[in-house]
Design a protein around this motif. Structure first.
Motif, PDB file in Angstrom:
ATOM      1  N   ALA A  36       0.862  -1.185   0.000  1.00 25.83           N
ATOM      2  CA  ALA A  36       0.000   0.000   0.000  1.00 25.83           C
ATOM      3  C   ALA A  36       0.893   1.226   0.000  1.00 25.83           C
ATOM      4  O   ALA A  36       1.721   1.398   0.898  1.00 25.83           O
ATOM      5  CB  ALA A  36      -0.922   0.005   1.220  1.00 25.83           C
ATOM      6  N   ASN A  37       0.749   2.065  -1.018  1.00 29.51           N
ATOM      7  CA  ASN A  37       1.601   3.234  -1.185  1.00 29.51           C
ATOM      8  C   ASN A  37       0.993   4.440  -0.472  1.00 29.51           C
ATOM      9  O   ASN A  37      -0.153   4.819  -0.752  1.00 29.51           O
ATOM     10  CB  ASN A  37       1.766   3.534  -2.684  1.00 29.51           C
ATOM     11  CG  ASN A  37       2.996   4.359  -2.976  1.00 29.51           C
ATOM     12  OD1 ASN A  37       3.946   4.375  -2.180  1.00 29.51           O
ATOM     13  ND2 ASN A  37       3.001   5.043  -4.102  1.00 29.51           N
ATOM     14  N   VAL A  55       0.025   7.626  -4.635  1.00 23.50           N
ATOM     15  CA  VAL A  55      -0.521   7.607  -3.280  1.00 23.50           C
ATOM     16  C   VAL A  55      -1.915   6.969  -3.301  1.00 23.50           C
ATOM     17  O   VAL A  55      -2.753   7.307  -4.144  1.00 23.50           O
ATOM     18  CB  VAL A  55      -0.602   9.037  -2.710  1.00 23.50           C
ATOM     19  CG1 VAL A  55      -1.282   9.029  -1.347  1.00 23.50           C
ATOM     20  CG2 VAL A  55       0.792   9.638  -2.597  1.00 23.50           C
ATOM     21  N   GLY A  56      -2.148   6.033  -2.388  1.00 17.01           N
ATOM     22  CA  GLY A  56      -3.440   5.353  -2.318  1.00 17.01           C
ATOM     23  C   GLY A  56      -3.524   4.110  -3.177  1.00 17.01           C
ATOM     24  O   GLY A  56      -4.575   3.463  -3.207  1.00 17.01           O
ATOM     25  N   ALA A  57      -2.432   3.764  -3.850  1.00 17.49           N
ATOM     26  CA  ALA A  57      -2.434   2.559  -4.691  1.00 17.49           C
ATOM     27  C   ALA A  57      -2.125   1.328  -3.845  1.00 17.49           C
ATOM     28  O   ALA A  57      -1.358   1.386  -2.887  1.00 17.49           O
ATOM     29  CB  ALA A  57      -1.401   2.685  -5.805  1.00 17.49           C
ATOM     30  N   ILE A  58      -2.723   0.218  -4.221  1.00 23.75           N
ATOM     31  CA  ILE A  58      -2.409  -1.083  -3.620  1.00 23.75           C
ATOM     32  C   ILE A  58      -1.901  -1.990  -4.726  1.00 23.75           C
ATOM     33  O   ILE A  58      -2.540  -2.119  -5.774  1.00 23.75           O
ATOM     34  CB  ILE A  58      -3.639  -1.690  -2.934  1.00 23.75           C
ATOM     35  CG1 ILE A  58      -4.020  -0.854  -1.708  1.00 23.75           C
ATOM     36  CG2 ILE A  58      -3.375  -3.144  -2.516  1.00 23.75           C
ATOM     37  CD1 ILE A  58      -5.249  -1.337  -0.977  1.00 23.75           C
ATOM     38  N   THR A  59      -0.740  -2.588  -4.503  1.00 23.07           N
ATOM     39  CA  THR A  59      -0.151  -3.497  -5.474  1.00 23.07           C
ATOM     40  C   THR A  59      -0.261  -4.933  -4.966  1.00 23.07           C
ATOM     41  O   THR A  59      -0.141  -5.183  -3.767  1.00 23.07           O
ATOM     42  CB  THR A  59       1.323  -3.150  -5.727  1.00 23.07           C
ATOM     43  OG1 THR A  59       2.027  -3.073  -4.479  1.00 23.07           O
ATOM     44  CG2 THR A  59       1.445  -1.820  -6.455  1.00 23.07           C
ATOM     45  N   TYR A  79       5.554   3.287   2.312  1.00 19.25           N
ATOM     46  CA  TYR A  79       4.618   2.231   1.963  1.00 19.25           C
ATOM     47  C   TYR A  79       4.627   1.158   3.049  1.00 19.25           C
ATOM     48  O   TYR A  79       5.554   1.091   3.872  1.00 19.25           O
ATOM     49  CB  TYR A  79       4.980   1.596   0.616  1.00 19.25           C
ATOM     50  CG  TYR A  79       6.341   0.935   0.588  1.00 19.25           C
ATOM     51  CD1 TYR A  79       6.507  -0.422   0.865  1.00 19.25           C
ATOM     52  CD2 TYR A  79       7.479   1.691   0.306  1.00 19.25           C
ATOM     53  CE1 TYR A  79       7.753  -1.013   0.850  1.00 19.25           C
ATOM     54  CE2 TYR A  79       8.738   1.105   0.293  1.00 19.25           C
ATOM     55  CZ  TYR A  79       8.873  -0.249   0.566  1.00 19.25           C
ATOM     56  OH  TYR A  79      10.114  -0.827   0.559  1.00 19.25           O
ATOM     57  N   VAL A  80       3.592   0.359   3.064  1.00 16.94           N
ATOM     58  CA  VAL A  80       3.553  -0.822   3.924  1.00 16.94           C
ATOM     59  C   VAL A  80       3.413  -2.050   3.033  1.00 16.94           C
ATOM     60  O   VAL A  80       2.901  -1.961   1.914  1.00 16.94           O
ATOM     61  CB  VAL A  80       2.410  -0.777   4.959  1.00 16.94           C
ATOM     62  CG1 VAL A  80       2.591   0.379   5.926  1.00 16.94           C
ATOM     63  CG2 VAL A  80       1.050  -0.708   4.281  1.00 16.94           C
ATOM     64  N   HIS A 106      -6.501   1.340  -7.267  1.00 18.22           N
ATOM     65  CA  HIS A 106      -6.449   2.634  -6.577  1.00 18.22           C
ATOM     66  C   HIS A 106      -7.531   2.626  -5.510  1.00 18.22           C
ATOM     67  O   HIS A 106      -8.723   2.664  -5.819  1.00 18.22           O
ATOM     68  CB  HIS A 106      -6.660   3.786  -7.556  1.00 18.22           C
ATOM     69  CG  HIS A 106      -6.502   5.134  -6.921  1.00 18.22           C
ATOM     70  ND1 HIS A 106      -5.291   5.606  -6.445  1.00 18.22           N
ATOM     71  CD2 HIS A 106      -7.403   6.113  -6.668  1.00 18.22           C
ATOM     72  CE1 HIS A 106      -5.452   6.804  -5.923  1.00 18.22           C
ATOM     73  NE2 HIS A 106      -6.736   7.143  -6.050  1.00 18.22           N
ATOM     74  N   ALA A 107      -7.116   2.553  -4.246  1.00 19.41           N
ATOM     75  CA  ALA A 107      -8.070   2.428  -3.137  1.00 19.41           C
ATOM     76  C   ALA A 107      -7.504   3.153  -1.921  1.00 19.41           C
ATOM     77  O   ALA A 107      -7.008   2.527  -0.977  1.00 19.41           O
ATOM     78  CB  ALA A 107      -8.325   0.960  -2.824  1.00 19.41           C
TER      79      ALA A 107
END
Length: 263
Positions: A36-37, A55-59, A79-80, A106-107
């Motif tokens: 999570a960015n 920002v707000g992206a999840i990979t 990021y985490v 994007h979340a």
């Protein structure tokens, strides 16, 4: 700016990183990797594709996929990350197996909540770490849905099964059973266990156990047992943990409460 923190909770590994201009050579993982960015932009190379995560992206990366990239030189990047063995993630979500179809979603709200739960997992407080593990497990369903994984509908466990788990928790207040043990007791995945229990009680299993601990602490304090002995008897890490949870529940410290009921 450089900070990297790691923790392992059973098969789950979590990380929180704040770095500037960090780049990673092309590499792969045996586990599923979820990121999570929170700050900055990551340029990603994944199995021949290139894209950006802001920002707000999840990979979401599957085991064995070749990945690389990072932030531009000098750019702050926070990021985490979660690292879960393939069998563990599938079992947690009630699947025999699974694979992420989409590597990027994007979340922002989900990313922020995931970061909050990871911070709990990284806490020195064992009770907060347990709550963090529950929170991360519950969020895996939303992450998987955004990555294109369809989960089976949760099976309602019914009041009798909830009562059975409540009895298990009540009988083991000094050491709350692991999520794996609770899921095995009810024959559910950890994700469905948490969702079903919360639906019936409004609390996670560990939240429910904590409110019972504080309630029993109140009774023992009323009987005159010393706060330190109460903390030990009910599985609090120490008296300060009892103080914090008791005050949060009842708005008064254990010592003050005991003094008032004795007056």
């Amino acid at each position: 700016m450089s900070s990297v923190r790691l923790a392992r909770l059973g098969d789950l590994e979590v990380a929180s990183s704040c770095v500037a201009g960090r780049q990673f050579d092309k590499h792969s993982h045996d586990e599923f990797v979820i990121g999570a960015n929170l700050l900055g932009e990551e340029r990603i190379w994944l199995d021949g594709r290139s894209f950006s995560a802001g920002v707000g992206a999840i990979t979401t990366y599957n085991p064995g996929e070749i990945q690389g990239g990072g932030a531009a030189e000098g750019q702050p990047w926070c990021y985490v990350g979660l690292y879960l063995p393939a069998a563990q993630l599938a079992t947690s979500l009630g699947r025999a197996e699974l694979q992420f179809e989409r590597p990027l979603q994007h979340a922002p709200a989900l990313a922020t909540e995931l970061a909050r739960r990871v911070e709990a997992c990284l806490s020195d407080d064992p009770l907060l770490r347990e709550r963090g593990e529950e929170g991360v497990t519950l969020l895996l369903g939303a992450v998987a849905a955004g990555a294109g994984v369809r989960l089976a509908a949760a099976r309602s466990i019914g009041h009798a099964a909830v009562a059975r788990l409540q009895a298990l928790l009540a009988d083991n207040l000094e050491r709350t059973p692991s999520l794996d043990l609770m899921a095995a007791e009810l024959g559910l995945s950890k994700f469905h266990l948490l969702r079903s229990f919360q639906k019936h009680t409004g609390l996670s299993p560990r939240q429910w156990a904590m409110q019972l601990r504080t309630r029993r602490a109140q009774g023992l304090l009323r009987q005159g047992m010393a706060a330190g002995e109460v903390a030990h008897a009910l599985g609090f890490a120490d008296q300060s943990h009892l103080n914090r949870h008791f005050r949060a529940a009842y708005g008064i410290s254990p010592g003050r409460y005991q003094a008032c009921v004795r007056a």
